[in-house]
Design a protein around this motif. Structure first.
Motif, mmCIF file in Angstrom:
data_model
loop_
_atom_site.group_PDB
_atom_site.id
_atom_site.type_symbol
_atom_site.label_atom_id
_atom_site.label_comp_id
_atom_site.label_asym_id
_atom_site.label_seq_id
_atom_site.Cartn_x
_atom_site.Cartn_y
_atom_site.Cartn_z
ATOM 1 N N GLY A 70 0.806 -1.215 0.000
ATOM 2 C CA GLY A 70 0.000 0.000 0.000
ATOM 3 C C GLY A 70 0.835 1.258 0.000
ATOM 4 O O GLY A 70 2.073 1.186 0.028
ATOM 5 N N VAL A 71 0.143 2.389 -0.034
ATOM 6 C CA VAL A 71 0.798 3.700 -0.064
ATOM 7 C C VAL A 71 0.164 4.566 1.013
ATOM 8 O O VAL A 71 -1.060 4.568 1.169
ATOM 9 C CB VAL A 71 0.636 4.368 -1.444
ATOM 10 N N GLU A 72 0.988 5.274 1.751
ATOM 11 C CA GLU A 72 0.519 6.195 2.787
ATOM 12 C C GLU A 72 1.158 7.551 2.572
ATOM 13 O O GLU A 72 2.331 7.649 2.230
ATOM 14 C CB GLU A 72 0.921 5.697 4.178
ATOM 15 N N ALA A 73 0.372 8.597 2.815
ATOM 16 C CA ALA A 73 0.906 9.962 2.779
ATOM 17 C C ALA A 73 1.404 10.321 4.169
ATOM 18 O O ALA A 73 0.750 9.993 5.164
ATOM 19 C CB ALA A 73 -0.165 10.930 2.328
ATOM 20 N N VAL A 74 2.540 10.966 4.253
ATOM 21 C CA VAL A 74 3.052 11.463 5.525
ATOM 22 C C VAL A 74 3.051 12.979 5.481
ATOM 23 O O VAL A 74 3.188 13.589 4.423
ATOM 24 C CB VAL A 74 4.471 10.914 5.831
ATOM 25 N N GLN A 75 2.879 13.581 6.648
ATOM 26 C CA GLN A 75 2.897 15.026 6.769
ATOM 27 C C GLN A 75 4.279 15.477 7.216
ATOM 28 O O GLN A 75 5.081 14.686 7.657
ATOM 29 C CB GLN A 75 1.835 15.479 7.772
ATOM 30 N N ASP A 76 4.496 16.771 7.142
ATOM 31 C CA ASP A 76 5.783 17.327 7.587
ATOM 32 C C ASP A 76 6.026 17.052 9.048
ATOM 33 O O ASP A 76 5.151 17.027 9.858
ATOM 34 C CB ASP A 76 5.812 18.845 7.352
#
Length: 76
Positions: A70-76
């Motif tokens: 899968g793919v996950e977005a990370v924040q700063d």
């Protein structure tokens, strides 16, 4: 190497994102097959970002590299 292959696939997606003023940066590929990316530019905070992530980036990555989970977005 898996990370290089992921970068190659992301390079196929980048022109679409850049056309809308955004981009994607590969943060890491975890040992359990999760790709972590950071959406940038216009993509960061866009209401459609989650759809772009799942229907665009994740779908292409899983198609091209079946071993990924899968793919996950990370924040700063």
């Amino acid at each position: 190497m898996l990370k290089n292959k992921v970068e190659e696939v992301l390079d196929k997606v980048r022109p679409m994102l850049q056309a809308d003023g955004g981009d994607v940066e590969l943060v890491e590929v975890t040992d359990n097959g999760i790709v972590k990316v950071k959406l940038q530019g216009a993509c960061h905070g866009c209401p459609m970002a989650q759809m772009t992530l799942k229907n665009g980036i994740e779908r292409l990555l899983l198609k091209e590299i079946p071993s990924l989970k899968g793919v996950e977005a990370v924040q700063d």
